[in-house]
Design a protein around this motif. Structure first.
Motif, PDB file in Angstrom:
ATOM      1  N   PHE A 189       0.832  -1.207   0.000  1.00 29.84           N
ATOM      2  CA  PHE A 189       0.000   0.000   0.000  1.00 29.84           C
ATOM      3  C   PHE A 189       0.865   1.255   0.000  1.00 29.84           C
ATOM      4  O   PHE A 189       0.574   2.224  -0.718  1.00 29.84           O
ATOM      5  N   LEU A 190       1.953   1.239   0.769  1.00 24.48           N
ATOM      6  CA  LEU A 190       2.815   2.413   0.854  1.00 24.48           C
ATOM      7  C   LEU A 190       3.532   2.684  -0.460  1.00 24.48           C
ATOM      8  O   LEU A 190       3.801   3.838  -0.802  1.00 24.48           O
ATOM      9  N   GLY A 194      -0.891  11.730   6.892  1.00 23.86           N
ATOM     10  CA  GLY A 194      -1.870  12.624   6.272  1.00 23.86           C
ATOM     11  C   GLY A 194      -2.414  12.096   4.964  1.00 23.86           C
ATOM     12  O   GLY A 194      -2.958  12.847   4.154  1.00 23.86           O
ATOM     13  N   VAL A 195      -2.296  10.790   4.731  1.00 26.03           N
ATOM     14  CA  VAL A 195      -2.702  10.201   3.462  1.00 26.03           C
ATOM     15  C   VAL A 195      -4.178  10.465   3.158  1.00 26.03           C
ATOM     16  O   VAL A 195      -5.024  10.474   4.060  1.00 26.03           O
ATOM     17  N   ASP A 196      -4.471  10.701   1.910  1.00 22.27           N
ATOM     18  CA  ASP A 196      -5.859  10.878   1.473  1.00 22.27           C
ATOM     19  C   ASP A 196      -6.539   9.505   1.501  1.00 22.27           C
ATOM     20  O   ASP A 196      -6.081   8.575   0.827  1.00 22.27           O
ATOM     21  N   PRO A 197      -7.617   9.336   2.281  1.00 26.41           N
ATOM     22  CA  PRO A 197      -8.301   8.034   2.362  1.00 26.41           C
ATOM     23  C   PRO A 197      -8.716   7.483   1.002  1.00 26.41           C
ATOM     24  O   PRO A 197      -8.837   6.264   0.828  1.00 26.41           O
ATOM     25  N   LYS A 198      -8.917   8.370   0.016  1.00 31.24           N
ATOM     26  CA  LYS A 198      -9.310   7.907  -1.316  1.00 31.24           C
ATOM     27  C   LYS A 198      -8.219   7.076  -1.984  1.00 31.24           C
ATOM     28  O   LYS A 198      -8.479   6.363  -2.960  1.00 31.24           O
ATOM     29  N   LYS A 199      -6.983   7.179  -1.451  1.00 29.86           N
ATOM     30  CA  LYS A 199      -5.893   6.362  -1.981  1.00 29.86           C
ATOM     31  C   LYS A 199      -6.198   4.868  -1.823  1.00 29.86           C
ATOM     32  O   LYS A 199      -5.690   4.040  -2.576  1.00 29.86           O
ATOM     33  N   THR A 216      -6.600  -0.519  -8.752  1.00 32.47           N
ATOM     34  CA  THR A 216      -5.467  -0.767  -9.652  1.00 32.47           C
ATOM     35  C   THR A 216      -4.720  -2.053  -9.305  1.00 32.47           C
ATOM     36  O   THR A 216      -3.752  -2.416  -9.977  1.00 32.47           O
ATOM     37  N   SER A 217      -5.167  -2.740  -8.271  1.00 35.42           N
ATOM     38  CA  SER A 217      -4.470  -3.935  -7.810  1.00 35.42           C
ATOM     39  C   SER A 217      -4.854  -5.170  -8.625  1.00 35.42           C
ATOM     40  O   SER A 217      -5.971  -5.282  -9.134  1.00 35.42           O
TER      41      SER A 217
END
Length: 288
Positions: free
Chosen positions: A33-34, A44-49, A56-57
Motif C-alpha cells: 500500500f505504501l 496525512g494520506v488521502d483516504p481515497k488512496k 489498480t491492484s
C-alpha cells in the motif's frame, strides 16, 4: 516521527499480538500500500488512496481483504498512539468498510444464489465448536445482512408464544431504514425448533458467542471457501435463507418483508424463477 520509525514501532506491536505468519503478511500488505502511496505522508494520506489502491491492484479477493485488514490495523494503531487524529482515522475506517462491502457484493453476485444441504453440512462441520459455527447458523437461519449483524445485541431477539424465535431489526440497523421483523426459520418445523434451541442457549452470552469484527469474519470466510473448494460468501447464507422461504411456499410479499427488499420486484426477479421441484411440492401440498 518519520515513516521508518513508525513502521518499526507498529511491527513491534504486531509481534506482541499476532502470529509470526500474520506479522509477515501484514508487513508485506502495508508495504504494498505504501508503494502505491509513494512519497506522500502516510499520516496525512488521502483516504481515497485506498480506493485507487484496490482498483489498480491485481490481487484476488482474499488478498484484498487481507491487505485492507493490515491497512486498518496500522491506522488504528497510529490513532491509538496519537499519531492520527480521530477524524482522519474515521475517514479511513469508513472507506475500508465501504470497499469491503463492495468486495462482498461482487462475491455474492458471482456465487450461487443458494447453498445445497451438502455444502451447508460441510461448511458447518468445518467450523464445528467455534464461534464461527454460531455466526454462520445465525446468518443461515435468519437471512440477515452483514451490516445488520454488526449492530445486533441480545435484546434484539425474542421468542413468541408458539416458540418461534424472532429478530427485531430497528430502523438504524437496516438498509431501508425501516424496522423489520425476521423469523428464524429452517426448511422444516423440526429443524426450525432445533435451531431455535441452539440459538437461545448461545444468545445468553451474545458477545462471547457472536461478536467478531467485520474484517476478521470476511477474511476467515474467504479463506474457508478456498480451503473447502465451495464458492460461498457470507451473503450466500442470506440467499439460502430466502430460497428456503420461497421453496417452502411463502408468497413473494411475505418474503420481501422478511428479507428487507425495497421492492417486491427484486424478490420475484431473483428468487421466484420457475422450478419444477418447487412446483411439484406445491401441487403435492395442494392435493393433501
Amino acid at each position: 516521527m518519520d515513516r521508518a520509525d513508525l513502521l518499526q514501532l507498529w511491527k513491534k506491536t504486531l509481534e506482541k499480538t499476532k502470529s509470526g505468519r500474520t506479522v509477515i503478511t501484514y508487513l508485506k500488505s502495508l508495504q504494498s500500500f505504501l508503494r502505491h502511496v509513494g512519497e506522500e505522508d502516510i499520516i496525512g494520506v488521502d483516504p481515497k488512496k485506498i480506493y485507487s489502491y484496490v482498483d489498480t491492484s491485481n490481487l484476488n479477493t482474499s488478498s484484498i481483504l487481507t491487505h485492507l485488514s493490515a491497512i486498518k490495523h496500522f491506522y488504528k494503531f497510529a490513532f491509538r498512539r496519537g499519531y492520527v487524529d480521530r477524524e482522519k482515522y474515521s475517514q479511513i475506517e469508513s472507506v475500508i468498510d465501504e470497499v469491503r462491502e463492495d468486495v462482498g457484493r461482487n462475491l455474492s453476485q458471482r456465487y450461487p444464489k443458494a447453498l445445497s444441504k451438502e455444502e451447508v453440512r460441510e461448511i458447518l462441520s468445518a467450523v464445528s465448536g467455534t464461534k464461527y459455527e454460531k455466526i454462520y447458523v445465525l446468518f443461515l437461519y435468519s437471512g440477515i445482512r452483514l451490516s445488520e449483524y454488526l449492530s445486533l445485541r441480545e435484546d434484539n431477539f425474542y421468542q413468541d408464544k408458539s416458540g418461534l424465535l424472532w429478530i427485531r431489526l430497528l430502523p438504524d440497523m437496516t438498509k431501508r431504514k425501516k424496522e423489520r421483523l425476521v423469523p428464524v426459520l429452517g426448511s422444516t418445523k423440526e429443524e426450525t425448533y432445533a435451531v431455535t434451541d441452539r440459538l437461545l442457549a448461545w444468545i445468553e452470552s451474545y458477545d462471547e458467542n457472536f461478536r467478531v469484527k467485520r474484517g476478521s469474519l470476511q477474511v476467515f470466510t474467504n479463506r474457508l471457501s478456498h480451503r473447502l473448494g465451495i464458492p460461498f460468501s457470507l451473503h450466500s447464507f442470506r440467499h439460502t435463507y430466502i430460497t428456503n422461504l420461497v421453496n417452502s411456499g411463502f408468497p413473494a410479499e411475505v418474503v420481501k418483508e422478511f428479507a428487507g427488499h425495497s421492492n417486491v420486484r427484486t424478490t420475484i426477479d431473483i428468487y421466484y424463477r420457475f422450478s419444477h421441484e418447487r412446483a411439484r411440492r406445491l401441487i403435492e401440498n395442494f392435493l393433501r
